[in-house]
Every structure is written in structure tokens, then in C-alpha cells.
Motif scaffolding. Structure first.
Motif, mmCIF file in Angstrom:
data_model
loop_
_atom_site.group_PDB
_atom_site.id
_atom_site.type_symbol
_atom_site.label_atom_id
_atom_site.label_comp_id
_atom_site.label_asym_id
_atom_site.label_seq_id
_atom_site.Cartn_x
_atom_site.Cartn_y
_atom_site.Cartn_z
ATOM 1 N N ARG A 4 0.772 -1.101 0.078
ATOM 2 C CA ARG A 4 0.053 -0.200 0.132
ATOM 3 C C ARG A 4 0.985 1.259 -0.079
ATOM 4 O O ARG A 4 2.158 1.098 0.039
ATOM 5 C CB ARG A 4 -1.025 0.010 1.113
ATOM 6 N N GLU A 5 0.177 2.409 -0.208
ATOM 7 C CA GLU A 5 1.034 3.674 -0.262
ATOM 8 C C GLU A 5 0.994 4.106 1.331
ATOM 9 O O GLU A 5 -0.136 4.132 1.978
ATOM 10 C CB GLU A 5 0.159 4.794 -0.957
ATOM 11 N N PHE A 6 2.158 4.533 1.801
ATOM 12 C CA PHE A 6 2.036 4.796 3.196
ATOM 13 C C PHE A 6 1.579 6.063 3.618
ATOM 14 O O PHE A 6 1.834 7.038 2.734
ATOM 15 C CB PHE A 6 3.623 4.793 3.539
ATOM 16 N N THR A 7 0.829 6.211 4.728
ATOM 17 C CA THR A 7 0.269 7.302 5.138
ATOM 18 C C THR A 7 1.661 7.880 5.870
ATOM 19 O O THR A 7 2.427 7.460 6.273
ATOM 20 C CB THR A 7 -0.765 7.073 6.008
ATOM 21 N N GLN A 8 1.170 9.204 6.518
ATOM 22 C CA GLN A 8 2.169 9.917 7.371
ATOM 23 C C GLN A 8 2.411 8.970 8.679
ATOM 24 O O GLN A 8 3.460 8.902 9.160
ATOM 25 C CB GLN A 8 1.840 11.352 7.723
ATOM 26 N N LYS A 9 1.170 8.501 9.145
ATOM 27 C CA LYS A 9 1.380 7.553 10.444
ATOM 28 C C LYS A 9 2.115 6.356 10.063
ATOM 29 O O LYS A 9 3.043 6.014 10.892
ATOM 30 C CB LYS A 9 -0.189 7.043 10.747
ATOM 31 N N ASP A 10 2.144 5.659 8.733
ATOM 32 C CA ASP A 10 2.913 4.532 8.453
ATOM 33 C C ASP A 10 4.483 5.022 8.690
ATOM 34 O O ASP A 10 5.300 4.385 9.062
ATOM 35 C CB ASP A 10 2.504 4.034 7.237
ATOM 36 N N ILE A 11 4.778 6.063 7.873
ATOM 37 C CA ILE A 11 5.948 6.568 7.979
ATOM 38 C C ILE A 11 6.703 6.843 9.225
ATOM 39 O O ILE A 11 7.692 6.665 9.521
ATOM 40 C CB ILE A 11 6.036 8.033 6.983
ATOM 41 N N ASP A 12 5.824 7.637 10.252
ATOM 42 C CA ASP A 12 6.101 7.787 11.542
ATOM 43 C C ASP A 12 6.607 6.457 12.241
ATOM 44 O O ASP A 12 7.686 6.477 12.706
ATOM 45 C CB ASP A 12 5.294 8.740 12.223
ATOM 46 N N ILE A 13 5.675 5.607 12.148
ATOM 47 C CA ILE A 13 5.962 4.332 12.854
ATOM 48 C C ILE A 13 7.129 3.678 12.421
ATOM 49 O O ILE A 13 7.878 3.110 12.936
ATOM 50 C CB ILE A 13 4.872 3.371 12.775
ATOM 51 N N PHE A 14 7.317 3.544 11.018
ATOM 52 C CA PHE A 14 8.401 2.785 10.408
ATOM 53 C C PHE A 14 9.880 3.589 10.838
ATOM 54 O O PHE A 14 10.574 2.974 11.480
ATOM 55 C CB PHE A 14 8.494 3.022 8.824
ATOM 56 N N ASN A 15 9.939 4.876 10.964
ATOM 57 C CA ASN A 15 10.967 5.553 11.404
ATOM 58 C C ASN A 15 11.356 5.356 12.858
ATOM 59 O O ASN A 15 12.437 5.498 13.288
ATOM 60 C CB ASN A 15 10.937 7.099 10.976
ATOM 61 N N LYS A 16 10.041 5.367 13.669
ATOM 62 C CA LYS A 16 10.403 5.077 14.996
ATOM 63 C C LYS A 16 11.118 3.720 15.235
ATOM 64 O O LYS A 16 12.016 3.213 16.177
ATOM 65 C CB LYS A 16 9.044 4.919 15.802
ATOM 66 N N LEU A 17 10.778 2.592 14.381
ATOM 67 C CA LEU A 17 11.082 1.503 14.400
ATOM 68 C C LEU A 17 12.517 1.302 13.652
ATOM 69 O O LEU A 17 13.344 0.296 14.248
ATOM 70 C CB LEU A 17 10.165 0.243 13.462
ATOM 71 N N ALA A 18 12.729 1.968 12.645
ATOM 72 C CA ALA A 18 14.028 2.049 12.065
ATOM 73 C C ALA A 18 14.661 3.275 11.862
ATOM 74 O O ALA A 18 14.814 3.829 10.782
ATOM 75 C CB ALA A 18 13.959 1.090 10.809
ATOM 76 N N PRO A 19 15.138 3.981 12.806
ATOM 77 C CA PRO A 19 15.525 5.461 12.876
ATOM 78 C C PRO A 19 16.597 5.581 11.885
ATOM 79 O O PRO A 19 16.953 6.533 11.137
ATOM 80 C CB PRO A 19 16.103 5.924 14.160
ATOM 81 N N GLU A 20 17.557 4.204 11.661
ATOM 82 C CA GLU A 20 18.913 4.578 10.709
ATOM 83 C C GLU A 20 18.452 4.558 9.257
ATOM 84 O O GLU A 20 19.358 4.679 8.509
ATOM 85 C CB GLU A 20 19.737 3.262 11.158
ATOM 86 N N SER A 21 17.080 4.508 9.086
ATOM 87 C CA SER A 21 16.768 4.565 7.641
ATOM 88 C C SER A 21 16.457 6.146 7.257
ATOM 89 O O SER A 21 16.558 6.062 5.940
ATOM 90 C CB SER A 21 15.135 4.046 7.574
ATOM 91 N N GLY A 22 17.009 6.901 8.244
ATOM 92 C CA GLY A 22 17.179 8.298 7.944
ATOM 93 C C GLY A 22 15.899 8.842 7.248
ATOM 94 O O GLY A 22 15.785 9.827 6.845
ATOM 95 N N GLY A 23 14.862 8.353 7.962
ATOM 96 C CA GLY A 23 13.536 8.869 7.151
ATOM 97 C C GLY A 23 12.895 8.353 6.008
ATOM 98 O O GLY A 23 11.879 8.504 5.337
ATOM 99 N N SER A 24 13.812 7.472 5.463
ATOM 100 C CA SER A 24 13.468 7.112 4.124
ATOM 101 C C SER A 24 12.870 5.786 4.142
ATOM 102 O O SER A 24 13.001 4.808 5.155
ATOM 103 C CB SER A 24 14.465 6.832 3.222
ATOM 104 N N VAL A 25 11.442 5.415 3.261
ATOM 105 C CA VAL A 25 10.704 4.221 3.161
ATOM 106 C C VAL A 25 11.022 3.369 1.936
ATOM 107 O O VAL A 25 10.147 2.966 1.490
ATOM 108 C CB VAL A 25 9.335 4.521 3.697
ATOM 109 N N THR A 26 12.235 3.676 1.657
ATOM 110 C CA THR A 26 12.641 3.253 0.115
ATOM 111 C C THR A 26 13.811 2.206 0.523
ATOM 112 O O THR A 26 14.572 2.518 1.174
ATOM 113 C CB THR A 26 13.133 4.200 -0.924
ATOM 114 N N SER A 27 13.686 1.191 -0.383
ATOM 115 C CA SER A 27 14.615 -0.038 -0.159
ATOM 116 C C SER A 27 15.916 0.532 -0.917
ATOM 117 O O SER A 27 15.917 1.641 -1.719
ATOM 118 C CB SER A 27 14.255 -1.216 -0.935
#
Length: 111
Positions: A4-27
Motif C-alpha cells: 500500500r501507499e504509506f500514510t504519514q502515520k505509517d512513515i512515523d511508525i517506520f521511522n520509530k522502528l528503524a531510525p537508521e533509515s534516515g526517514g526513508s521508506v525506500t529500499s
């Protein structure tokens, strides 16, 4: 199960779980991750203990949001590492309720 397309909430949760991603939700291949938990389980954590520490960062509401996504088949739990699935279920029982964990296990066909 389509991503699915991430919502802002999805992005916030992802970044909380993986702060080393630097805010990116891209592989690393330039594709937007279709799910939150699967890449955390496969790409970011080093052990089930690491996964547990990351999941523990979530509030009960954030965790329940992920459960709701999984129940709607919008979050992929089945493809996670088996030990991470076990940790996730334990955290759901602890932070939300045993009943909620049972509901998700039934949905996933985990006994």
C-alpha cells in the motif's frame, strides 16, 4: 497481498522502528517498502531481541494500528522471521491484550 501507499502515520511508525533509515521508506533498490514490519524484520534487526526492543518503542495505539492493518491484510506478518512473529504476538499480548493477539493469530492461521 499487495502493498500500500504509506500514510504519514505509517512513515512515523517506520521511522520509530528503524531510525537508521534516515526517514526513508525506500529500499536500496529504490522501491518504496510495501509494508512496515516485514522490512524491519528482514533488513533492519539483528536478532529477535533487537526486534523486541524496536517494537517496544511503539505505543499501544501504534501497535494496535499495525494489528488492524494486518487484520485488513494491509500489513504482512506471515513473511516476517518466525521468531519475530513470536515476539510481536508477545508484545501485542503485553501492550494491548491477550484477546487481540489471539484475534491476529486466528487471522493468520497461527495456533
Amino acid at each position: 497481498m499487495a502493498g500500500r501507499e504509506f500514510t504519514q502515520k505509517d512513515i512515523d511508525i517506520f521511522n520509530k522502528l528503524a531510525p537508521e533509515s534516515g526517514g526513508s521508506v525506500t529500499s536500496e533498490w529504490g522501491h518504496t517498502y510495501p509494508f512496515i514490519l516485514r522490512p524491519i524484520s528482514h533488513k533492519f534487526v539483528e536478532s529477535s531481541e533487537d526486534f523486541k526492543q524496536r517494537i517496544d518503542r511503539l505505543t499501544p495505539d501504534e501497535l494496535d494500528y499495525l494489528v488492524e492493518l494486518a487484520l485488513d491484510n494491509k500489513e504482512d506478518i506471515r513473511s516476517m522471521e518466525p521468531e519475530d512473529i513470536e515476539v510481536l504476538m508477545d508484545m501485542i499480548s503485553e501492550k494491548i491484550s491477550d484477546e487481540r493477539a489471539k484475534q491476529l493469530k486466528q487471522h493468520l492461521g497461527i495456533v
